[in-house]
Design a protein around this motif. Sequence first.
Motif, PDB file in Angstrom:
ATOM      1  N   HIS A  73      20.644 -10.509   1.669  1.00 14.90           N
ATOM      2  CA  HIS A  73      21.158 -10.402   3.040  1.00 14.90           C
ATOM      3  C   HIS A  73      21.560 -11.779   3.572  1.00 14.90           C
ATOM      4  O   HIS A  73      20.792 -12.733   3.485  1.00 14.90           O
ATOM      5  CB  HIS A  73      20.107  -9.817   3.978  1.00 14.90           C
ATOM      6  N   ALA A  74      22.759 -11.834   4.141  1.00 18.60           N
ATOM      7  CA  ALA A  74      23.271 -13.078   4.713  1.00 18.60           C
ATOM      8  C   ALA A  74      23.868 -12.802   6.087  1.00 18.60           C
ATOM      9  O   ALA A  74      24.589 -11.825   6.273  1.00 18.60           O
ATOM     10  CB  ALA A  74      24.329 -13.690   3.797  1.00 18.60           C
ATOM     11  N   LYS A  75      23.553 -13.667   7.025  1.00 17.53           N
ATOM     12  CA  LYS A  75      24.095 -13.576   8.372  1.00 17.53           C
ATOM     13  C   LYS A  75      25.255 -14.557   8.490  1.00 17.53           C
ATOM     14  O   LYS A  75      25.154 -15.713   8.059  1.00 17.53           O
ATOM     15  CB  LYS A  75      23.028 -13.943   9.401  1.00 17.53           C
ATOM     16  N   VAL A  76      26.346 -14.112   9.064  1.00 18.12           N
ATOM     17  CA  VAL A  76      27.488 -14.981   9.325  1.00 18.12           C
ATOM     18  C   VAL A  76      27.257 -15.628  10.683  1.00 18.12           C
ATOM     19  O   VAL A  76      26.990 -14.942  11.668  1.00 18.12           O
ATOM     20  CB  VAL A  76      28.803 -14.170   9.312  1.00 18.12           C
ATOM     21  N   ASP A  77      27.314 -16.954  10.714  1.00 28.66           N
ATOM     22  CA  ASP A  77      27.044 -17.681  11.957  1.00 28.66           C
ATOM     23  C   ASP A  77      28.126 -18.730  12.180  1.00 28.66           C
ATOM     24  O   ASP A  77      28.080 -19.811  11.602  1.00 28.66           O
ATOM     25  CB  ASP A  77      25.672 -18.343  11.890  1.00 28.66           C
ATOM     26  N   THR A  78      29.106 -18.395  13.023  1.00 30.52           N
ATOM     27  CA  THR A  78      30.211 -19.320  13.279  1.00 30.52           C
ATOM     28  C   THR A  78      29.770 -20.512  14.125  1.00 30.52           C
ATOM     29  O   THR A  78      30.505 -21.473  14.259  1.00 30.52           O
ATOM     30  CB  THR A  78      31.381 -18.597  13.982  1.00 30.52           C
TER      31      THR A  78
ATOM     32  N   GLY B 167      11.683 -17.860   7.285  1.00 32.56           N
ATOM     33  CA  GLY B 167      10.760 -16.747   7.100  1.00 32.56           C
ATOM     34  C   GLY B 167      10.606 -15.860   8.313  1.00 32.56           C
ATOM     35  O   GLY B 167      10.387 -14.659   8.187  1.00 32.56           O
ATOM     36  N   SER B 168      10.720 -16.421   9.504  1.00 33.48           N
ATOM     37  CA  SER B 168      10.563 -15.612  10.710  1.00 33.48           C
ATOM     38  C   SER B 168      11.868 -14.942  11.125  1.00 33.48           C
ATOM     39  O   SER B 168      11.898 -14.190  12.092  1.00 33.48           O
ATOM     40  CB  SER B 168      10.058 -16.487  11.857  1.00 33.48           C
ATOM     41  N   LEU B 169      12.932 -15.200  10.385  1.00 34.28           N
ATOM     42  CA  LEU B 169      14.243 -14.650  10.722  1.00 34.28           C
ATOM     43  C   LEU B 169      14.584 -13.476   9.817  1.00 34.28           C
ATOM     44  O   LEU B 169      14.089 -13.369   8.693  1.00 34.28           O
ATOM     45  CB  LEU B 169      15.308 -15.745  10.609  1.00 34.28           C
ATOM     46  N   LYS B 170      15.446 -12.599  10.282  1.00 30.33           N
ATOM     47  CA  LYS B 170      15.793 -11.373   9.553  1.00 30.33           C
ATOM     48  C   LYS B 170      16.575 -11.662   8.274  1.00 30.33           C
ATOM     49  O   LYS B 170      16.410 -10.974   7.274  1.00 30.33           O
ATOM     50  CB  LYS B 170      16.603 -10.460  10.468  1.00 30.33           C
ATOM     51  N   PHE B 171      17.437 -12.675   8.307  1.00 26.60           N
ATOM     52  CA  PHE B 171      18.319 -12.957   7.179  1.00 26.60           C
ATOM     53  C   PHE B 171      17.895 -14.239   6.459  1.00 26.60           C
ATOM     54  O   PHE B 171      17.844 -15.299   7.084  1.00 26.60           O
ATOM     55  CB  PHE B 171      19.766 -13.108   7.659  1.00 26.60           C
ATOM     56  N   PRO B 172      17.618 -14.165   5.164  1.00 26.92           N
ATOM     57  CA  PRO B 172      17.210 -15.364   4.426  1.00 26.92           C
ATOM     58  C   PRO B 172      18.357 -16.335   4.135  1.00 26.92           C
ATOM     59  O   PRO B 172      18.126 -17.479   3.784  1.00 26.92           O
ATOM     60  CB  PRO B 172      16.634 -14.798   3.129  1.00 26.92           C
ATOM     61  N   VAL B 173      19.587 -15.871   4.298  1.00 29.03           N
ATOM     62  CA  VAL B 173      20.758 -16.728   4.075  1.00 29.03           C
ATOM     63  C   VAL B 173      21.590 -16.731   5.343  1.00 29.03           C
ATOM     64  O   VAL B 173      21.805 -15.691   5.964  1.00 29.03           O
ATOM     65  CB  VAL B 173      21.612 -16.216   2.887  1.00 29.03           C
ATOM     66  N   LEU B 174      22.064 -17.912   5.708  1.00 34.94           N
ATOM     67  CA  LEU B 174      22.967 -18.060   6.842  1.00 34.94           C
ATOM     68  C   LEU B 174      24.252 -18.675   6.306  1.00 34.94           C
ATOM     69  O   LEU B 174      24.207 -19.676   5.588  1.00 34.94           O
ATOM     70  CB  LEU B 174      22.347 -18.962   7.906  1.00 34.94           C
ATOM     71  N   ILE B 175      25.380 -18.054   6.610  1.00 31.94           N
ATOM     72  CA  ILE B 175      26.681 -18.558   6.171  1.00 31.94           C
ATOM     73  C   ILE B 175      27.328 -19.255   7.359  1.00 31.94           C
ATOM     74  O   ILE B 175      27.641 -18.629   8.367  1.00 31.94           O
ATOM     75  CB  ILE B 175      27.581 -17.415   5.666  1.00 31.94           C
ATOM     76  N   GLY B 176      27.515 -20.560   7.238  1.00 27.68           N
ATOM     77  CA  GLY B 176      28.074 -21.370   8.312  1.00 27.68           C
ATOM     78  C   GLY B 176      29.589 -21.490   8.248  1.00 27.68           C
ATOM     79  O   GLY B 176      30.226 -21.109   7.267  1.00 27.68           O
TER      80      GLY B 176
END
Length: 146
Positions: free
Chosen positions: A21-26, A106-115
């Motif tokens: 799981h990865a979150k997209v974070d602009t 660890g406290s966040l839902k997504f272990p990967v963040l895409i910048g």
Amino acid sequence: MRILGRSDRVDLPQLGVLDIHAKVDTGAYTSSLHCQSAEVVEGVLEFVLLDEEHPEFTGVRFRFTEYEVRDIRNSFGEVERRFVIVTTMKIFDEEIDTEFSLCNRGSLKFPVLIGRKILRNRFLIDVDQKNLSFKQKRKRSLAQKK
């Protein structure tokens, strides 16, 4: 340019991680990866991806001889000193060499963040969508099984 949703599942083939799981974070410049116990031992960066509570945790210890240490501003505006590695991220069948800062997510839902550094000139973001790459991958896999 491809359309990417607010989140997706990506592969990190050099790390043996698929469909994570990865979150997209602009708002984030660099991408980040959840790890625990990152340390330099005799000039080699050693770390374990994820944590024991994560369903994809393997406990495998990774070693990188090429890495950087950078000051990176977190989402709270605080500056953190982090290790930064380069590894391949696969999304929409495209393998992209990507810089990841290592931090405790660890406290966040997504272990990967895409910048946005990796997003720029590659993807348009549609926040109403999610898992577009993963859905395409799954559809292709099902078609191959027929």
